[in-house]
Design a protein around this motif. Structure first.
Motif, PDB file in Angstrom:
ATOM      1  N   ARG A  34     -27.304  34.924 -24.933  1.00  0.00           N
ATOM      2  CA  ARG A  34     -26.219  34.206 -24.264  1.00  0.00           C
ATOM      3  C   ARG A  34     -26.400  34.267 -22.746  1.00  0.00           C
ATOM      4  N   ARG A  50     -18.851  29.414 -10.872  1.00  0.00           N
ATOM      5  CA  ARG A  50     -17.497  29.383 -11.439  1.00  0.00           C
ATOM      6  C   ARG A  50     -17.307  28.276 -12.475  1.00  0.00           C
ATOM      7  N   ASP A  51     -18.237  27.326 -12.538  1.00  0.00           N
ATOM      8  CA  ASP A  51     -18.154  26.245 -13.521  1.00  0.00           C
ATOM      9  C   ASP A  51     -18.905  26.554 -14.807  1.00  0.00           C
ATOM     10  N   PRO A  53     -19.591  27.340 -18.422  1.00  0.00           N
ATOM     11  CA  PRO A  53     -18.725  27.198 -19.603  1.00  0.00           C
ATOM     12  C   PRO A  53     -18.338  28.561 -20.187  1.00  0.00           C
ATOM     13  N   ASP A  54     -17.128  28.653 -20.681  1.00  0.00           N
ATOM     14  CA  ASP A  54     -16.616  29.915 -21.217  1.00  0.00           C
ATOM     15  C   ASP A  54     -17.488  30.484 -22.326  1.00  0.00           C
ATOM     16  N   GLY A  55     -18.087  29.628 -23.129  1.00  0.00           N
ATOM     17  CA  GLY A  55     -18.914  30.081 -24.244  1.00  0.00           C
ATOM     18  C   GLY A  55     -20.181  30.804 -23.818  1.00  0.00           C
ATOM     19  N   LEU A  58     -18.522  35.309 -18.966  1.00  0.00           N
ATOM     20  CA  LEU A  58     -17.726  35.344 -17.747  1.00  0.00           C
ATOM     21  C   LEU A  58     -18.659  35.102 -16.561  1.00  0.00           C
ATOM     22  N   TRP A  59     -18.326  34.119 -15.730  1.00  0.00           N
ATOM     23  CA  TRP A  59     -19.246  33.705 -14.676  1.00  0.00           C
ATOM     24  C   TRP A  59     -19.643  34.854 -13.763  1.00  0.00           C
TER      25      TRP A  59
END
Length: 80
Positions: A34, A50-51, A53-55, A58-59
């Motif tokens: 991941r 910061r963009d 994706p959540d999947g 955590l950025w």
């Protein structure tokens, strides 16, 4: 798999290299994959951290790990 993700054969090849670098692989294949997918997504899209994706995680965690790998030179070793 989508065209923007690593397929299983690519992942196996990458894992063989990463397993040779001390401290990179901590036997959590899912989390490591991941993270690598997240780093590749950022590089491929050029999007701000910061963009992410959540999947993909955590950025801020992905960024700090990516930065540690950069400072240690692990990305260069992996992609040579």
């Amino acid at each position: 798999m989508t065209r923007t993700s690593l397929d299983d054969a690519q992942w196996v090849s990458l894992m063989l290299v990463m397993q040779q670098i001390p401290l990179v692989w901590k036997r959590d294949d899912v989390a490591l994959r991941r993270f690598v997918e997240a780093a590749l997504w950022i590089c491929r899209t050029g999007a701000p951290w910061r963009d992410l994706p959540d999947g993909l995680g955590l950025w801020s965690s992905v960024y700090h790990r990516w930065r540690r790998w950069c400072l240690r030179g692990w990305w260069e070793v992996i992609f040579q």
